[in-house]
Scaffold this motif. Structure first.
Motif, PDB file in Angstrom:
ATOM      1  N   ARG A  34       0.866  -1.209  -0.001  1.00  0.00           N
ATOM      2  CA  ARG A  34      -0.134   0.036  -0.081  1.00  0.00           C
ATOM      3  C   ARG A  34       1.100   1.295  -0.117  1.00  0.00           C
ATOM      4  O   ARG A  34       1.923   1.198   0.678  1.00  0.00           O
ATOM      5  CB  ARG A  34      -0.961  -0.046   1.431  1.00  0.00           C
ATOM      6  CG  ARG A  34      -2.322   0.720   1.093  1.00  0.00           C
ATOM      7  CD  ARG A  34      -3.268   0.447   2.146  1.00  0.00           C
ATOM      8  NE  ARG A  34      -4.147  -0.376   1.886  1.00  0.00           N
ATOM      9  CZ  ARG A  34      -4.206  -1.699   2.314  1.00  0.00           C
ATOM     10  NH1 ARG A  34      -3.317  -2.043   3.298  1.00  0.00           N
ATOM     11  NH2 ARG A  34      -5.101  -2.724   1.985  1.00  0.00           N
ATOM     12  N   ARG A  35       0.318   2.296  -0.701  1.00  0.00           N
ATOM     13  CA  ARG A  35       1.240   3.547  -0.663  1.00  0.00           C
ATOM     14  C   ARG A  35       1.158   4.273   0.441  1.00  0.00           C
ATOM     15  O   ARG A  35       0.292   4.087   1.333  1.00  0.00           O
ATOM     16  CB  ARG A  35       0.409   4.584  -1.923  1.00  0.00           C
ATOM     17  CG  ARG A  35       0.707   4.249  -3.239  1.00  0.00           C
ATOM     18  CD  ARG A  35       0.198   5.055  -4.197  1.00  0.00           C
ATOM     19  NE  ARG A  35       0.137   4.469  -5.507  1.00  0.00           N
ATOM     20  CZ  ARG A  35       0.770   4.975  -6.521  1.00  0.00           C
ATOM     21  NH1 ARG A  35       1.432   5.926  -6.541  1.00  0.00           N
ATOM     22  NH2 ARG A  35       0.424   4.391  -7.607  1.00  0.00           N
ATOM     23  N   GLU A  36       2.361   5.281   0.574  1.00  0.00           N
ATOM     24  CA  GLU A  36       2.200   6.270   1.783  1.00  0.00           C
ATOM     25  C   GLU A  36       2.031   5.501   3.151  1.00  0.00           C
ATOM     26  O   GLU A  36       1.449   6.096   4.000  1.00  0.00           O
ATOM     27  CB  GLU A  36       1.190   7.235   1.658  1.00  0.00           C
ATOM     28  CG  GLU A  36       1.397   8.339   0.448  1.00  0.00           C
ATOM     29  CD  GLU A  36       0.173   8.307  -0.297  1.00  0.00           C
ATOM     30  OE1 GLU A  36      -0.843   8.217   0.334  1.00  0.00           O
ATOM     31  OE2 GLU A  36       0.376   8.944  -1.685  1.00  0.00           O
ATOM     32  N   ALA A  47      10.378   0.226  -4.277  1.00  0.00           N
ATOM     33  CA  ALA A  47      10.429   0.977  -5.323  1.00  0.00           C
ATOM     34  C   ALA A  47      11.850   0.724  -6.046  1.00  0.00           C
ATOM     35  O   ALA A  47      11.669   0.760  -7.415  1.00  0.00           O
ATOM     36  CB  ALA A  47      10.033   2.219  -5.068  1.00  0.00           C
ATOM     37  N   ALA A  48      12.775   0.403  -5.074  1.00  0.00           N
ATOM     38  CA  ALA A  48      14.102   0.557  -5.885  1.00  0.00           C
ATOM     39  C   ALA A  48      14.618  -1.031  -6.289  1.00  0.00           C
ATOM     40  O   ALA A  48      15.771  -1.337  -6.532  1.00  0.00           O
ATOM     41  CB  ALA A  48      15.174   1.124  -4.786  1.00  0.00           C
ATOM     42  N   GLY A  67      18.502  -5.614  -8.635  1.00  0.00           N
ATOM     43  CA  GLY A  67      18.377  -6.800  -9.284  1.00  0.00           C
ATOM     44  C   GLY A  67      17.459  -7.752  -9.076  1.00  0.00           C
ATOM     45  O   GLY A  67      17.343  -8.845  -9.600  1.00  0.00           O
ATOM     46  N   VAL A  68      16.291  -7.159  -8.373  1.00  0.00           N
ATOM     47  CA  VAL A  68      15.186  -8.197  -8.169  1.00  0.00           C
ATOM     48  C   VAL A  68      14.486  -8.028  -9.566  1.00  0.00           C
ATOM     49  O   VAL A  68      14.199  -7.005 -10.004  1.00  0.00           O
ATOM     50  CB  VAL A  68      14.019  -7.717  -7.064  1.00  0.00           C
ATOM     51  CG1 VAL A  68      12.708  -8.423  -7.143  1.00  0.00           C
ATOM     52  CG2 VAL A  68      14.817  -7.730  -5.755  1.00  0.00           C
ATOM     53  N   ILE A 125       4.233  -2.806  -9.913  1.00  0.00           N
ATOM     54  CA  ILE A 125       3.892  -4.081  -9.251  1.00  0.00           C
ATOM     55  C   ILE A 125       3.163  -4.920 -10.422  1.00  0.00           C
ATOM     56  O   ILE A 125       2.442  -4.089 -10.959  1.00  0.00           O
ATOM     57  CB  ILE A 125       2.927  -3.954  -7.997  1.00  0.00           C
ATOM     58  CG1 ILE A 125       3.635  -3.195  -6.983  1.00  0.00           C
ATOM     59  CG2 ILE A 125       2.472  -5.521  -7.528  1.00  0.00           C
ATOM     60  CD1 ILE A 125       4.762  -4.003  -6.295  1.00  0.00           C
ATOM     61  N   THR A 126       3.503  -6.041 -10.678  1.00  0.00           N
ATOM     62  CA  THR A 126       2.861  -6.818 -11.712  1.00  0.00           C
ATOM     63  C   THR A 126       1.740  -7.686 -11.089  1.00  0.00           C
ATOM     64  O   THR A 126       1.896  -8.557 -10.285  1.00  0.00           O
ATOM     65  CB  THR A 126       3.875  -7.784 -12.591  1.00  0.00           C
ATOM     66  OG1 THR A 126       5.021  -6.979 -12.927  1.00  0.00           O
ATOM     67  CG2 THR A 126       2.980  -8.292 -13.718  1.00  0.00           C
TER      68      THR A 126
END
Lengths: 93, 116
Positions: B47-49, B65-66, B71-72, B96-97
């Protein structure tokens, strides 16, 4: 402020066995306080919570769960202490 | 040797979710192809924030996010779990997929690890 017979403090995620046993032991003059993983109940579509429900706002904030006042009242730690003082009995699940 | 780490632990409640994340990032750091699958209560990590400082913990949205930079290879989220917890592209962090986990996604990986 209505008196509370039993305050149920629930910090388990909805899938946890203790979650179901807590909900089934709620009676009408009781109150439910959701903390830690318990606050996920507020965004779990598979659940409907009834009665007097509170949720700890730092745990809601950490998980970015919007407090929905129609379902649960968001309280801070001081109010949590006041709640436990008001209840005749407290059960931590 | 492709690895899929399953994240099914609710965020912040205990340390196992965070440990699985650390393991995935260490695998990636050693150039092992690794992907993450968030499912069940684990989708709530996305979830954001998130303001984890409120409970004196560190939010994970920045590491997630990184993740691809570390390398993920992919971040998957189980569709049904996202629906159950009211998560969609607007409420989840970017990158996110959405995945249908019973469609053989796990079959694509040599190792599947779940720390639940």
């Amino acid at each position: 402020m209505a008196s509370i017979r039993t305050l149920h403090i629930l910090n388990k995620r909805p899938g946890h066995p203790a979650f179901k046993s807590c909900l089934s032991s709620l009676e009408n003059q009781d109150a439910l306080l959701l903390t830690e993983n318990g606050v996920l109940a507020l965004v779990d579509k598979g659940l409907t919570l009834e009665g007097c429900v509170y949720a700890l706002s730092p745990d809601l904030k950490a998980r970015a769960i919007p407090g929905d006042a129609s379902v649960a009242q968001a309280i801070d730690y001081d109010e949590m202490v006041a709640l436990t003082a008001r209840a005749q009995r407290v059960i931590s699940w | 040797m492709k690895t899929l780490v399953i994240m099914n632990q609710a965020p912040y409640g205990d340390w196992s979710g965070r440990e699985a994340l650390d393991m995935a990032f260490s695998l990636a750091a050693f150039d092992q192809p690794v992907a993450l699958l968030f499912t069940g209560d684990g989708v709530n990590w996305l979830r954001r924030e998130q303001e984890a400082a409120a409970i004196s913990q560190k939010a994970v949205d920045r590491n997630l996010a990184a993740a691809t930079i570390f390398g993920v290879t992919a971040l998957y989220a189980d569709q049904q779990s996202c629906h159950r917890f009211g998560l969609d592209q607007h409420t989840m962090i970017a990158g996110i997929t959405l995945a249908d986990t019973n469609a053989g996604l796990l079959g694509e990986y040599d190792h599947v690890i779940s720390l639940s």
